[in-house]
Design an enzyme around this catalytic site. Structure first.
Site, PDB file in Angstrom:
ATOM      1  N   TRP A   7       0.850  -1.190   0.000  1.00  0.00           N
ATOM      2  CA  TRP A   7       0.000   0.000   0.000  1.00  0.00           C
ATOM      3  C   TRP A   7       0.896   1.254   0.000  1.00  0.00           C
ATOM      4  O   TRP A   7       1.881   1.319   0.729  1.00  0.00           O
ATOM      5  CB  TRP A   7      -0.903   0.010   1.249  1.00  0.00           C
ATOM      6  CG  TRP A   7      -1.698   1.268   1.353  1.00  0.00           C
ATOM      7  CD1 TRP A   7      -2.840   1.556   0.662  1.00  0.00           C
ATOM      8  CD2 TRP A   7      -1.401   2.412   2.158  1.00  0.00           C
ATOM      9  NE1 TRP A   7      -3.266   2.823   0.984  1.00  0.00           N
ATOM     10  CE2 TRP A   7      -2.399   3.371   1.913  1.00  0.00           C
ATOM     11  CE3 TRP A   7      -0.387   2.716   3.066  1.00  0.00           C
ATOM     12  CZ2 TRP A   7      -2.429   4.615   2.529  1.00  0.00           C
ATOM     13  CZ3 TRP A   7      -0.406   3.957   3.693  1.00  0.00           C
ATOM     14  CH2 TRP A   7      -1.426   4.888   3.429  1.00  0.00           C
ATOM     15  N   ASP A  23     -16.527  11.174  -2.582  1.00  0.00           N
ATOM     16  CA  ASP A  23     -15.886   9.926  -2.168  1.00  0.00           C
ATOM     17  C   ASP A  23     -16.658   9.291  -1.013  1.00  0.00           C
ATOM     18  O   ASP A  23     -17.832   9.600  -0.770  1.00  0.00           O
ATOM     19  CB  ASP A  23     -14.408  10.230  -1.821  1.00  0.00           C
ATOM     20  CG  ASP A  23     -13.493   9.052  -2.093  1.00  0.00           C
ATOM     21  OD1 ASP A  23     -13.452   8.139  -1.252  1.00  0.00           O
ATOM     22  OD2 ASP A  23     -12.831   9.028  -3.146  1.00  0.00           O
ATOM     23  N   ASP A  24     -16.019   8.439  -0.284  1.00  0.00           N
ATOM     24  CA  ASP A  24     -16.585   7.665   0.818  1.00  0.00           C
ATOM     25  C   ASP A  24     -17.325   8.558   1.829  1.00  0.00           C
ATOM     26  O   ASP A  24     -16.900   9.674   2.087  1.00  0.00           O
ATOM     27  CB  ASP A  24     -15.390   6.966   1.514  1.00  0.00           C
ATOM     28  CG  ASP A  24     -15.835   5.852   2.423  1.00  0.00           C
ATOM     29  OD1 ASP A  24     -17.055   5.669   2.592  1.00  0.00           O
ATOM     30  OD2 ASP A  24     -14.954   5.164   2.954  1.00  0.00           O
ATOM     31  N   ARG A  78     -10.013  -3.408   7.587  1.00  0.00           N
ATOM     32  CA  ARG A  78     -10.650  -2.089   7.660  1.00  0.00           C
ATOM     33  C   ARG A  78     -12.074  -2.202   8.212  1.00  0.00           C
ATOM     34  O   ARG A  78     -13.015  -1.625   7.703  1.00  0.00           O
ATOM     35  CB  ARG A  78     -10.679  -1.423   6.278  1.00  0.00           C
ATOM     36  CG  ARG A  78     -10.703   0.083   6.385  1.00  0.00           C
ATOM     37  CD  ARG A  78     -11.087   0.752   5.081  1.00  0.00           C
ATOM     38  NE  ARG A  78     -10.906   2.194   5.192  1.00  0.00           N
ATOM     39  CZ  ARG A  78     -11.489   3.071   4.419  1.00  0.00           C
ATOM     40  NH1 ARG A  78     -12.276   2.691   3.445  1.00  0.00           N
ATOM     41  NH2 ARG A  78     -11.279   4.358   4.582  1.00  0.00           N
ATOM     42  N   LYS A 137     -16.378   5.785  -8.864  1.00  0.00           N
ATOM     43  CA  LYS A 137     -15.114   5.247  -8.345  1.00  0.00           C
ATOM     44  C   LYS A 137     -15.469   3.972  -7.587  1.00  0.00           C
ATOM     45  O   LYS A 137     -16.204   4.022  -6.600  1.00  0.00           O
ATOM     46  CB  LYS A 137     -14.451   6.270  -7.420  1.00  0.00           C
ATOM     47  CG  LYS A 137     -13.154   5.777  -6.783  1.00  0.00           C
ATOM     48  CD  LYS A 137     -12.493   6.909  -6.004  1.00  0.00           C
ATOM     49  CE  LYS A 137     -11.299   6.459  -5.201  1.00  0.00           C
ATOM     50  NZ  LYS A 137     -10.800   7.533  -4.322  1.00  0.00           N
ATOM     51  N   TRP A 138     -14.960   2.843  -8.075  1.00  0.00           N
ATOM     52  CA  TRP A 138     -15.280   1.527  -7.498  1.00  0.00           C
ATOM     53  C   TRP A 138     -14.092   1.103  -6.654  1.00  0.00           C
ATOM     54  O   TRP A 138     -13.061   0.707  -7.185  1.00  0.00           O
ATOM     55  CB  TRP A 138     -15.539   0.561  -8.640  1.00  0.00           C
ATOM     56  CG  TRP A 138     -15.845  -0.857  -8.288  1.00  0.00           C
ATOM     57  CD1 TRP A 138     -15.263  -1.634  -7.325  1.00  0.00           C
ATOM     58  CD2 TRP A 138     -16.804  -1.703  -8.925  1.00  0.00           C
ATOM     59  NE1 TRP A 138     -15.791  -2.884  -7.313  1.00  0.00           N
ATOM     60  CE2 TRP A 138     -16.745  -2.962  -8.291  1.00  0.00           C
ATOM     61  CE3 TRP A 138     -17.705  -1.519  -9.983  1.00  0.00           C
ATOM     62  CZ2 TRP A 138     -17.547  -4.029  -8.688  1.00  0.00           C
ATOM     63  CZ3 TRP A 138     -18.489  -2.583 -10.369  1.00  0.00           C
ATOM     64  CH2 TRP A 138     -18.414  -3.824  -9.723  1.00  0.00           C
ATOM     65  N   ASP A 139     -14.268   1.194  -5.350  1.00  0.00           N
ATOM     66  CA  ASP A 139     -13.167   0.919  -4.427  1.00  0.00           C
ATOM     67  C   ASP A 139     -13.237  -0.531  -3.931  1.00  0.00           C
ATOM     68  O   ASP A 139     -14.268  -1.211  -4.052  1.00  0.00           O
ATOM     69  CB  ASP A 139     -13.282   1.903  -3.251  1.00  0.00           C
ATOM     70  CG  ASP A 139     -11.946   2.184  -2.576  1.00  0.00           C
ATOM     71  OD1 ASP A 139     -10.979   1.437  -2.826  1.00  0.00           O
ATOM     72  OD2 ASP A 139     -11.889   3.138  -1.795  1.00  0.00           O
ATOM     73  N   CYS A 187     -10.362   1.034  -8.099  1.00  0.00           N
ATOM     74  CA  CYS A 187      -9.509   1.455  -6.987  1.00  0.00           C
ATOM     75  C   CYS A 187      -9.481   0.293  -6.001  1.00  0.00           C
ATOM     76  O   CYS A 187     -10.464  -0.431  -5.860  1.00  0.00           O
ATOM     77  CB  CYS A 187     -10.139   2.696  -6.341  1.00  0.00           C
ATOM     78  SG  CYS A 187      -9.339   3.221  -4.818  1.00  0.00           S
ATOM     79  N   ASP A 236      -2.834   5.456  -3.074  1.00  0.00           N
ATOM     80  CA  ASP A 236      -3.274   6.447  -2.080  1.00  0.00           C
ATOM     81  C   ASP A 236      -2.148   7.402  -1.744  1.00  0.00           C
ATOM     82  O   ASP A 236      -2.363   8.394  -1.053  1.00  0.00           O
ATOM     83  CB  ASP A 236      -3.723   5.738  -0.794  1.00  0.00           C
ATOM     84  CG  ASP A 236      -5.157   5.256  -0.901  1.00  0.00           C
ATOM     85  OD1 ASP A 236      -5.830   5.621  -1.873  1.00  0.00           O
ATOM     86  OD2 ASP A 236      -5.599   4.514  -0.003  1.00  0.00           O
TER      87      ASP A 236
HETATM   88  C1  DGJ Z   1      -9.301   4.029  -0.351  1.00  0.00           C
HETATM   89  C2  DGJ Z   1      -9.105   4.838  -1.600  1.00  0.00           C
HETATM   90  O1  DGJ Z   1      -7.904   4.509  -2.210  1.00  0.00           O
HETATM   91  C3  DGJ Z   1      -9.188   6.308  -1.259  1.00  0.00           C
HETATM   92  O2  DGJ Z   1      -8.938   7.084  -2.399  1.00  0.00           O
HETATM   93  C4  DGJ Z   1     -10.537   6.602  -0.687  1.00  0.00           C
HETATM   94  O3  DGJ Z   1     -11.512   6.388  -1.669  1.00  0.00           O
HETATM   95  C5  DGJ Z   1     -10.794   5.712   0.526  1.00  0.00           C
HETATM   96  N1  DGJ Z   1     -10.577   4.338   0.234  1.00  0.00           N
HETATM   97  C6  DGJ Z   1     -12.191   5.913   1.033  1.00  0.00           C
HETATM   98  O4  DGJ Z   1     -12.503   5.043   2.020  1.00  0.00           O
END
Ligand code: DGJ
Length: 750
Positions: A199, A366-367, A443, A476-478, A526, A548
Site C-alpha cells: 500500500w 468519495d466515501d 478495515r 469510483k469503485w473501491d 480502486c 493512495d
Molecule cells: C481508499 C481509496 O484509495 C481512497 O482514495 C478513498 O476512496 C478511501 N478508500 C475511502 O474510504
C-alpha cells in the site's frame, strides 16, 4: 501478419512484422515449442530447432529412443509426471486418484478476428487486424478436450493466449491447475523484471537475475494485489529502456495469480502464468467446461520502452472499451483528502463552486455519503444516502453540481459489508466465511460472497437505484481489503475451490451489467489505491486510482513502475495538499501538477483553503492540461531517467504524428556545482525542427529550436544553476523537489 500451418511438418508459424512464434506437433502427437522471438523467415520446416539429445537418468517415451524425453523437450502446454517433471501448465485429478494426463493434437482452426471469452475480460480486434488459431488437443483416456487459443495482432508485437477445457468423458474430473500460458525458452540469460510493493508504494520496479530453480511472483489475496502486479518481463542483462530484447507477460485477470519462471539445470526457462493453483480447484462433470483468463505476450527488441509501448497501445485501444476509451478524461476534484468523512452538502458545494471557477470539470464525492458512515466502521452494503449529510440525497446534490456546469461522480465499495449494516443484519450468510470459524476483519469490514449470483444481484439493485435517480457521470469503485476465510455458504464442499475465481467472475458480471445499463458512466477502479491495477479491470474501468500515496516524489516511482505495462490514460493522478497526508512532504504545487499531468489528472484537496495565488496557479494548470491532455493520454510514452536509479526522473510523451511532445524533468534534491546534465529524448522525428519551450511554474523561461536527431542523440541540455557556483535566488520551486516541463512543437520536416 499470418498464421501458417504446414501439413507436412505439422508446424504452425504465427508471425507479423515483429515476431515469430513456432509450434510443432511432436512425433507422439503432443505439442512442442520451437521458437518465440524476433520475426524470422518463413521456411518449409523448422524441425532443426527441435533439440533432442539423449541424457542420462531421463525417462523416455519410446523404447530405445532415449532422445525423445519430455523432460527436455520444449513444450507448449505440458503435463507433469509422464516424462516431464517440471512444474506443469495444467493438472487434472481423476476419479482413480491419478493426476497423469497427456494431451495429443486432434485438429486446428485458423480464423480472422478474435473470439470473446465468456464472462472474462479480454483484448479484442477486427478481422483485418488480428488472426487467431485454435488447437484442439485431447486426452483419450479420460475424454478431456483442451483448446489452446492464440491470437496475433497485425501491427503490434503481441500474441495473446488462453485455454479452454471441456470434459467430454464419463467421469468427473477436477481441474487443479489451469495456467493461461506456458513458454519454454531455450536459454536462461535473462533478468526478471517485476512490479512489487505494498500500500502507498505500489509497483516499484525490481530486477533480479534468473537463477536455476523457481522464481516467481503471485497473489493469493483474491485480488491481483499491490504486493506483486500480474506481470513479469524477461529481459537480457544488457537490455535498457531504449534498446535490447525483452519478453513481457501479463494476465488479463484481477484475482489470485501465479507468474513463475523455472530455469532447469540445462538452462531452459519455463514461464507459466495463470490463476494461482493453490487457490483453485474446479470440478468438471461430464460436459462441463472451464475457460482460463487471457495472457498477453509482448516481444520487443526495442528495450523496455518498446515493450511498454506495445502494452499501452493494446490496452488503451483494444482492451479498454466504450465511449470513454478514446475520450479525453475529465479533470476532476475528489473530496477524500479534503474532507474525509466530515462533510455536508454545503461544504461539498463550496468546494465544487471553487473547482468550477478554476475550470475543473467533474466533482467526485468519495466515501461517507451513505448509511450513517461517519467513519470506516459502518454502513458498507447500505447504498442509500445519509440524509443528515445530504438532505436531498444524491439526486439533489448531483443536480446542484450539474447546475454549476460540472459533472458529478460517486464512490462505491460494492464488494464489501460492515457488520453494522442492514445488509449484514439481514444476510450474514452473504459474507465469505467458514462455518464455525472466526472471520478476519480488514478495515472493519467483511468481503461479500460475489461467487453467488443473488449477492451480486442485491448490490446491483442498490447501485442501479442510486445511479438511475441521480445524475452520475463517473463511479469510483473501491475495494479495501483482501479475501480471507474463503468459503461460500451456498456451495457444496467439492465446489469450494471455485469460490475465488467465481468471486472475480461476479465482480466482472456486476461491472458488465452496470456498463450495459449506464454506458455513459466513466468507471475508475480502486483498491486502497492500486491493489487491483491490472488488465482485467481495464476492460471495465479504463482508469484506475494508482495509489493512495499522492506525494509527488513517491509518485515518481509509482507512476514509473506502473507505466511499464499500463497506459497513461489508465493512471489516476491527483494534485493533493501539503504537507502531504501520507508522508508530510512539502513539494511545490507545480511539481505536484507536473507529475500528475502524466496520467488522468485531477485534484484532491480543499480548494477553499488555498491562497488566491495558488488558485491562479491551479487555473493555469487546468488550462494547460486541457490543452495537452490528448497528448498525455493518447501519445506514446517513453521513460528517460529512472527514479530507482538516481536523483533525477525524466519521461516524455510524443503525439502519434511526432509533431508534439512534452518532457517531464524532476529533480528530487538540489545539488550544488554538479555535473553537466543532458537527457536523451526518444520517439521524435530525426529531421523535424522542434521549438522547445522550457516551462517552469507555468511560465516559459526559455525557448530554443532543436532538431529531433540532436535531441535524441546529443540530448536535451537540462543543466541549470545547480550545475554551477551561482545558486541564484530561491523562488519556491528551484530548491529540492524541483521539476519542469519542456513542450516541443515540430516546425515541419526537413
Ligand atoms: C481508499 C481509496 O484509495 C481512497 O482514495 C478513498 O476512496 C478511501 N478508500 C475511502 O474510504
Amino acid at each position: 501478419m499470418g498464421i501458417v500451418y504446414n501439413e507436412k511438418t505439422g508446424q504452425f508459424h504465427l508471425f507479423n512484422a515483429y515476431v515469430s512464434y513456432i509450434i510443432t506437433v511432436l512425433k507422439n502427437g503432443q505439442l512442442g515449442q520451437l521458437y518465440y522471438g524476433k520475426r524470422i523467415h518463413e521456411r518449409e520446416s523448422y524441425g532443426h530447432l527441435l533439440e533432442l539429445l539423449p541424457r542420462a537418468m531421463t525417462p523416455y517415451v519410446y523404447d530405445g529412443e532415449r532422445e525423445f524425453a519430455l523432460e527436455y523437450i520444449k513444450q507448449e502446454y505440458p503435463a507433469y509426471g509422464a516424462g516431464d517433471m517440471h512444474y506443469p501448465a495444467y493438472e487434472v485429478k481423476q476419479e482413480n486418484g491419478s493426476r497423469i494426463t497427456e494431451l495429443f493434437y486432434q485438429s486446428h482452426e485458423i480464423y480472422n478476428g478474435k473470439k470473446k471469452l465468456q464472462g472474462l475480460p479480454a483484448t479484442y480486434g477486427g478481422e483485418d487486424e488480428v488472426q487467431s488459431l485454435d488447437i484442439r488437443l485431447t486426452d483419450p483416456v479420460i475424454g478431456l478436450e483442451v483448446v489452446l487459443t492464440y491470437s496475433i495482432y497485425k501491427n503490434l508485437p503481441v500474441i495473446t493466449r488462453s485455454v479452454y477445457f471441456q470434459n467430454q468423458g464419463k467421469e468427473e474430473l477436477f481441474l487443479e491447475r489451469a495456467m493461461s500460458m506456458n513458454m519454454d525458452l531455450p536459454d536462461m540469460d535473462f533478468e526478471m523484471l517485476e512490479l512489487t510493493g505494498a500500500w502507498a508504494r505500489e509497483r516499484y520496479v525490481k530486477i533480479r537475475k534468473v537463477e536455476h530453480g523457481i522464481q516467481g511472483i503471485y497473489s493469493m489475496k483474491g485480488c491481483s494485489s499491490n504486493s506483486f502486479n500480474p506481470f513479469i518481463a524477461l529481459k537480457r542483462p544488457e537490455t535498457t529502456e531504449k534498446s535490447g530484447e525483452v519478453y513481457g507477460f501479463t494476465l488479463v485477470y484481477s484475482g489470485s495469480f501465479l507468474a513463475q519462471v523455472e530455469a532447469d539445470t540445462f538452462d531452459v526457462v519455463r514461464v507459466t502464468m495463470g490463476i494461482h493453483p493453490d487457490c483453485f480447484s474446479w470440478p468438471l462433470a461430464q460436459g462441463d467446461a472451464f475457460q482460463t483468463p487471457e495472457a498477453v505476450l509482448v516481444y520487443s527488441d526495442q528495450g523496455l520502452n518498446g515493450m511498454s509501448g506495445a502494452f499501452h497501445e493494446l490496452f488503451r485501444t483494444r482492451l479498454a472499451r466504450g465511449m470513454w476509451r478514446d475520450e479525453p478524461r475529465p479533470i476532476l476534484i475528489n473530496n477524500w483528502e479534503a474532507t474525509y468523512f466530515d462533510f455536508d452538502e454545503a461544504k461539498i458545494l463550496k468546494i465544487a463552486e471553487t473547482a468550477k471557477e478554476l475550470g475543473i470539470e467533474l466533482f467526485v464525492l468519495d466515501d461517507g455519503w451513505f448509511g450513517k458512515r461517519d467513519d470506516d466502521t459502518t454502513s458498507l452494503g447500505d447504498w442509500y444516502p445519509d440524509k443528515k449529510k445530504l438532505p436531498g440525497g444524491i439526486a439533489a446534490l448531483s443536480e446542484k453540481i450539474e447546475a454549476l456546469g460540472m459533472k458529478f461522480g460517486l464512490w462505491f465499495e460494492p464488494e464489501m459489508v460492515n457488520e453494522d449494516s442492514d445488509l449484514f443484519r439481514n444476510h450474514p450468510e452473504y459474507v465469505l466465511s467458514v462455518p464455525g470459524r472466526r472471520k478476519s476483519y480488514g478495515r472493519n469490514q467483511y468481503v461479500l460472497d460475489f461467487s453467488r449470483e443473488e449477492v451480486v444481484d442485491a448490490i446491483y439493485l442498490q447501485m442501479e437505484k442510486v445511479l438511475s435517480q441521480a445524475k452520475v457521470s463517473y463511479v469510483k469503485w473501491d475495494m479495501n481489503r483482501c479475501m480471507t476465510e474463503v468459503y461460500s455458504h451456498a456451495l457444496p464442499p467439492k465446489e469450494q475451490g471455485m469460490v475465488m475465481h467465481r468471486y472475480i467472475l461476479g465482480v466482472y458480471s456486476l461491472y458488465e451489467r452496470l456498463l450495459g445499463k449506464f454506458p455513459h458512466i466513466l468507471f475508475e477502479s480502486c483498491a486502497s489505491g492500486g491493489a487491483r491495477f491490472d488488465a482485467g479491470m481495464l476492460y471495465y474501468a479504463p482508469q484506475c486510482w494508482t495509489s493512495d500515496d499522492t506525494d509527488a516524489v513517491e509518485r515518481l516511482k509509482i507512476q514509473y513502475g506502473t507505466s511499464m505495462v499500463y497506459p497513461l490514460s489508465s493512471i489516476g493522478t491527483h494534485v493533493s495538499a501539503i504537507p502531504n497526508h501520507q508522508n508530510f512532504r512539502q513539494t511545490p504545487l507545480n511539481t505536484r501538477a507536473n507529475v500528475a499531468y502524466f496520467g488522468t489528472f485531477g485534484y484532491e484537496l480543499d480548494l477553499n483553503k488555498l491562497t488566491e495565488e495558488e488558485k491562479q496557479t491551479i487555473r493555469q494548470q487546468v488550462a494547460f492540461m486541457k490543452k495537452y491532455r490528448c497528448l498525455f493520454q493518447q501519445g506514446a510514452f517513453y521513460r528517460l531517467a529512472s527514479p530507482f536509479e538516481g536523483n533525477v526522473t525524466a519521461w516524455m510523451v510524443v503525439s502519434p504524428d511526432k509533431k508534439q511532445a512534452v518532457v517531464g524533468y524532476y529533480r528530487v534534491l538540489r545539488p550544488v556545482n554538479s555535473a553537466y546534465e543532458r537527457i536523451r529524448l526518444q520517439g521524435l522525428e530525426e529531421g523535424t525542427e522542434y521549438e522547445v519551450q522550457r516551462i517552469e511554474v507555468q511560465e516559459t523561461v526559455e525557448e530554443v529550436t532543436r532538431y529531433g536527431d540532436e535531441l535524441m542523440y546529443s540530448g536535451l541540455l537540462v543543466s541549470d544553476s545547480a550545475s554551477s557556483e551561482n545558486c541564484g535566488i530561491y523562488n519556491g520551486s528551484n530548491g529540492d523537489y524541483h521539476s519542469r516541463l519542456y513542450v516541443l512543437q515540430g516546425k515541419g520536416q526537413q
